[in-house]
Design a protein around this motif. Structure first.
Motif, short mmCIF file in Angstrom:
data_model
loop_
_atom_site.label_atom_id
_atom_site.label_comp_id
_atom_site.label_asym_id
_atom_site.label_seq_id
_atom_site.Cartn_x
_atom_site.Cartn_y
_atom_site.Cartn_z
N UNK A 22 24.37 16.99 52.64
CA UNK A 22 24.89 15.63 52.71
C UNK A 22 23.98 14.67 51.96
N UNK A 23 24.51 13.96 50.97
CA UNK A 23 23.74 13.02 50.17
C UNK A 23 24.07 11.60 50.61
N UNK A 24 23.03 10.87 50.99
CA UNK A 24 23.22 9.52 51.54
C UNK A 24 22.23 8.55 50.90
N UNK A 25 22.66 7.29 50.77
CA UNK A 25 21.70 6.21 50.56
C UNK A 25 20.99 6.01 51.90
N UNK A 26 19.66 6.15 51.94
CA UNK A 26 18.96 6.22 53.23
C UNK A 26 18.67 4.88 53.88
N UNK A 27 18.98 3.77 53.21
CA UNK A 27 18.68 2.48 53.81
C UNK A 27 17.18 2.29 54.01
N UNK A 28 16.83 1.64 55.10
CA UNK A 28 15.42 1.27 55.32
C UNK A 28 14.51 2.45 55.65
N UNK A 54 15.56 -3.92 42.75
CA UNK A 54 15.53 -4.59 44.05
C UNK A 54 16.35 -3.80 45.08
N UNK A 55 17.54 -3.38 44.69
CA UNK A 55 18.42 -2.65 45.61
C UNK A 55 17.83 -1.30 45.98
N UNK A 56 17.22 -0.62 44.98
CA UNK A 56 16.59 0.67 45.27
C UNK A 56 15.43 0.50 46.26
N UNK A 57 14.80 -0.66 46.26
CA UNK A 57 13.65 -0.88 47.13
C UNK A 57 13.97 -0.82 48.60
N UNK A 58 15.24 -0.98 48.96
CA UNK A 58 15.63 -0.87 50.38
C UNK A 58 16.56 0.33 50.60
N UNK A 59 16.49 1.31 49.69
CA UNK A 59 17.23 2.55 49.90
C UNK A 59 18.71 2.46 49.69
N UNK A 60 19.13 1.58 48.80
CA UNK A 60 20.56 1.46 48.46
C UNK A 60 20.76 1.80 46.98
N UNK A 61 21.87 1.47 46.44
CA UNK A 61 22.14 1.69 45.02
C UNK A 61 22.34 3.16 44.70
N UNK A 62 21.63 3.64 43.68
CA UNK A 62 21.82 5.01 43.21
C UNK A 62 21.09 6.04 44.06
#
Length: 626
Positions: free
Chosen positions: A313-319, A435-443
């Motif tokens: 399972x591949x997820x954007x991990x968030x914080x 910026x978005x990658x810094x909080x575990x979002x985006x790609x």
């Protein structure tokens, strides 16, 4: 008298001649019998044996899979089946028709039999019917003379006592493909199974075993009269896993009704103690073939029960990604443990506003407090100061992405973007992307297994890698000790800052995971909560701090939590992901708390390799008399 005296020599000569002829004839016959029975005994015994005795190979009994304490996770159950030796039947099609008149065969079974008869050598038995009951066997025995080449034999089916609790990890078996059977005649044997997923596939060579052989006496009609000799071959090796069945059951229980995964590692050596992906499926169905209705139900289930969320399972991990960003920034010198950024509740970059989850802001805050309170704005600034390439490199170093030594198939490697990756795809990489990658979002895409590995490496400072096979047969697998994993070479002050931030997440009232702190006196857990959007909110919704709980289930954020404990001498690392769970602190953190609490109170010392401490009766019972 004179006449008698004249004839007596004549009769004597005739008797002598006749006796000599008879003696020569019997002598020749005796010599012939001596040559056949004594001198050529081996030759004619072999010919006679070939006429009355048949030999056939037997599929080996598959090895068992156990947990670390010897509890059986995959075993075998005996049953009766009907086999057919084509070589003993002059008209195989007629025999099949007569058999079908006695024992019901479905359309699928008829197609399989026709396929096997067309594709197998005549000396390889064909499975006619599996799982015979007593009435089926009685009809076959009564009509044996009309069914040349048909006989009843003992088979074994694969059983999984824990059912869907471990379906993704253990995997399942199925019939070999036609290509496999063509390459290896053993694969064509009735009852032969090969691993198709999970441990069953990863350790298939060891679990498979070596085939046996049976000699049967048959009469002129091709009916088996008796079994002369039977060698069941060599059962496959027992594969003992590092899994603790109790912790695995607990993880599945806590995830019940949700779509998600929970992974627990021994942080000191990487042993997988629990790895649950829910919902699961019944792996026993694959042994005989999954019914069409069941398969269709699986395909239509929005929670996708066949997907292994723990490793695939591949997820954007968030914080939960923030500890990685913090380590990257600290190690490259972009920030120090005392560096502070001001959080007014948002960061304006160009004409776009990136909000913090706490719209009223956190004020001036350092890395420890930013982890504790999960301040987004702090990590926006930190990501910009560090750069996306360094963040990705740290993710690889901490095991979030890249190959891991887990001995299972289909393990996803995750993904973290880099500037080179963007250039290769002609993407213009902007500060907003960083910026978005810094909080575990985006790609960013990681697995629960990757999150658990990162947590174990932060907890120990070593390059711990996950593994699940403790022993195969009597051979203990390598990589099972703390000394097998080298130091990551981190500055201990940087590592201490990240650990302190994770400690404060759970053990201080301002921490986002405070509600899930341990209740064991004197024992503390460190962790990090995470919530990752799966549905883009409008600027107006973000500005209004829209409540995601009002969204339909499939649009709600995914919930994450990572943790390690005890904090003074780390032993356990956990990662939990719940799809559309909305908030990691409320949904995922209690699952991790329950797992760590149970692990701290259980005896996790593994049994000696190959030891089987408990075996459900169904796995060891005999099939009964024929």
């Amino acid at each position: 008298m004179k006449r008698e005296r004249e004839l007596r020599p004549i009769f004597s000569r005739r008797a002598l001649l006749l006796g000599s002829v008879q003696l020569a004839a019997f002598g020749a016959l005796g010599a012939r019998l001596y040559r056949m029975q004594v001198l050529q005994h081996g030759k004619y015994a072999t010919l006679a044996k070939q006429n009355s005795v048949n030999e056939r190979l037997l599929a080996p009994l598959r090895g068992m899979i156990t947990d670390r304490h010897g509890t059986i996770l995959a075993g075998n159950k005996q049953h009766w089946r009907a086999l057919f030796m084509m070589i003993q039947a002059p008209d195989p099609a007629a025999v099949i028709d007569r058999f079908a008149g006695l024992v019901s065969l479905s359309d699928g079974e008829r197609q399989r039999i026709a396929h096997d008869i067309a594709g197998k050598p005549r000396y390889v038995p064909v499975l006619l019917k599996d799982y015979l009951d007593w009435s089926d066997m009685a009809r076959i025995e009564v009509n044996a003379t009309d069914l040349p080449g048909v006989f009843v034999d003992v088979g074994a089916s694969r059983v999984y006592p824990m059912g869907d609790t471990m379906s993704h990890t253990i995997g399942y078996v199925a019939r070999p493909t036609q290509a496999q059977a063509a390459l290896n005649p053993v694969f064509a044997l009735p009852g032969m199974r090969v691993g198709r997923a999970g441990v069953e596939r990863a350790r298939d060579d060891a679990l498979r075993g070596d085939p046996g052989i049976v000699q049967t006496e048959v009469n002129a009609h091709g009916t088996v009269v008796r079994v002369l000799d039977r060698d069941n071959g060599t059962q496959g090796a027992t594969v003992q896993l590092t899994i603790d069945a109790g912790l695995q059951s607990l993880a599945a229980q806590k995830l019940a009704g949700q779509a998600g995964a929970a992974v627990m590692l021994d942080a000191t050596n990487g042993a997988v103690l629990a790895m649950s992906s829910q919902p699961g499926f019944d792996p026993t169905l694959f042994d005989a073939g999954v019914p069409e209705a069941v398969w269709q139900r699986w395909m239509e289930d929005p929670k996708r029960p066949l997907n292994d969320r723990a490793t695939g399972g591949l997820y954007a991990p968030g914080s939960t990604f923030k500890p990685n960003v913090a380590m990257a920034a600290l190690e490259c010198g972009a920030i120090t443990p005392s560096t502070q950024f001001f959080c007014p509740g948002y960061l304006k970059l160009g004409n776009h506003i990136f909000y913090c989850w706490r719209h009223q802001g956190h004020g001036s805050i350092n890395v420890v407090n930013a982890l504790q309170q999960s301040c987004d704005v702090f990590f926006y600034h930190t990501a910009l100061a560090t750069g996306i390439d360094r963040i990705a490199a740290m993710g690889r170093k901490l095991g979030l992405i890249g190959p891991l030594p887990l001995d299972l198939p289909g393990v996803s490697q995750g993904f973290l973007p880099t500037r080179r990756w963007a250039r290769d795809r002609r993407l213009v990489w902007t500060k907003g992307n960083t910026v978005i990658q810094g909080i575990g979002q985006g790609y960013t895409q990681v697995t629960p297994l990757g999150l658990a590995t990162m947590t174990a490496r932060i907890a120990t400072g070593r390059a711990v890698g996950p593994h699940i096979a403790g022993a195969v047969g009597d051979v203990v697998q390598s990589g099972n000790g703390p000394d097998d994993w080298p130091s990551l070479g981190f500055d201990m002050r940087n590592l201490a800052a990240v650990r302190q931030g994770m400690f404060d997440v759970v053990n201080t009232q301002l921490g986002t995971g405070y509600a899930s702190r341990l209740t064991i006196p004197g024992v503390f857990m460190a962790g990090k909560t995470g919530t990752a959007q799966v549905h883009d909110l409008s600027q107006a919704q973000e500005k209004a701090n829209y409540d995601d709980a009002n969204l339909p289930w499939k649009f709600r954020p995914n919930a994450f939590f990572i943790a390690f404990a005890p904090t003074d001498v780390p032993r356990f690392a956990v990662a939990v992901a719940v799809e559309h769970g909305n908030e990691g602190a409320a949904v995922s953190a209690p699952i991790a708390q329950a797992l760590i609490t149970a692990a701290l109170t259980r005896n996790l010392t593994p049994a000696p390799p190959g030891t089987i401490q408990s075996a459900p009766q169904a796995l060891i019972s005999e099939a009964g008399p024929a």
